[in-house]
Design a protein around this motif. Sequence first.
Motif, short mmCIF file in Angstrom:
data_model
loop_
_atom_site.label_atom_id
_atom_site.label_comp_id
_atom_site.label_asym_id
_atom_site.label_seq_id
_atom_site.Cartn_x
_atom_site.Cartn_y
_atom_site.Cartn_z
N LEU A 105 0.83 -1.20 0.00
CA LEU A 105 0.00 0.00 0.00
C LEU A 105 0.86 1.26 0.00
O LEU A 105 0.61 2.20 -0.77
CB LEU A 105 -0.94 0.00 1.21
N THR A 107 3.94 1.57 -1.06
CA THR A 107 4.62 1.67 -2.35
C THR A 107 3.66 2.21 -3.41
O THR A 107 4.03 3.06 -4.22
CB THR A 107 5.18 0.30 -2.78
N PHE A 108 2.43 1.73 -3.40
CA PHE A 108 1.42 2.24 -4.33
C PHE A 108 1.19 3.73 -4.12
O PHE A 108 1.13 4.51 -5.08
CB PHE A 108 0.10 1.47 -4.16
N LEU A 109 1.07 4.15 -2.87
CA LEU A 109 0.84 5.56 -2.59
C LEU A 109 2.04 6.43 -3.02
O LEU A 109 1.85 7.58 -3.39
CB LEU A 109 0.55 5.75 -1.09
N PHE A 111 3.83 6.03 -5.67
CA PHE A 111 3.84 6.22 -7.12
C PHE A 111 2.46 6.58 -7.70
O PHE A 111 2.30 6.59 -8.91
CB PHE A 111 4.35 4.95 -7.81
N ARG A 112 1.47 6.86 -6.91
CA ARG A 112 0.11 7.04 -7.42
C ARG A 112 -0.06 8.27 -8.31
O ARG A 112 -0.90 8.28 -9.18
CB ARG A 112 -0.89 7.08 -6.28
N ASP A 113 0.70 9.32 -8.14
CA ASP A 113 0.54 10.52 -8.94
C ASP A 113 1.55 10.60 -10.10
O ASP A 113 1.66 11.64 -10.75
CB ASP A 113 0.69 11.78 -8.08
N CYS A 114 2.28 9.54 -10.35
CA CYS A 114 3.29 9.56 -11.42
C CYS A 114 2.64 9.41 -12.77
O CYS A 114 1.76 8.72 -13.03
CB CYS A 114 4.30 8.43 -11.21
#
Length: 114
Positions: A105, A107-109, A111-114
């Motif tokens: 979770l 790690t996802f957060l 890179f979420r706005d990339c």
Amino acid sequence: MQTAQQEKSETPTIKTQKLTMNEKLTFGLGDFGANYSWTFIASFITIYLTDVAGIGAGIIGTIILIARITDGFTDLFMGTIIDNTKAKMGKAKPWVFWTAPILGLLTFLLFRDC
């Protein structure tokens, strides 16, 4: 009176079971995946901090150095916790089982706005 040679031969030896090639490959692939993701994240954060946030490379290097030294001490602490864990799944498996989703979770957060 026994000689040193006789004492050596009477010492019980502990036989350890060797890992199969399949087990070695499995452990290696798992470790490769973890190291690949951590290297990717560290590279991304370094580029982000220098190019976007405008922080100097020397400061980022110092932050990484402090983080690595701190990690060395916290690894000793976590090793003690794992050694004292008594669970049906074993010593380390419960920690991996419960913390892997949190790591995923986070790690996802990252890179979420990339």
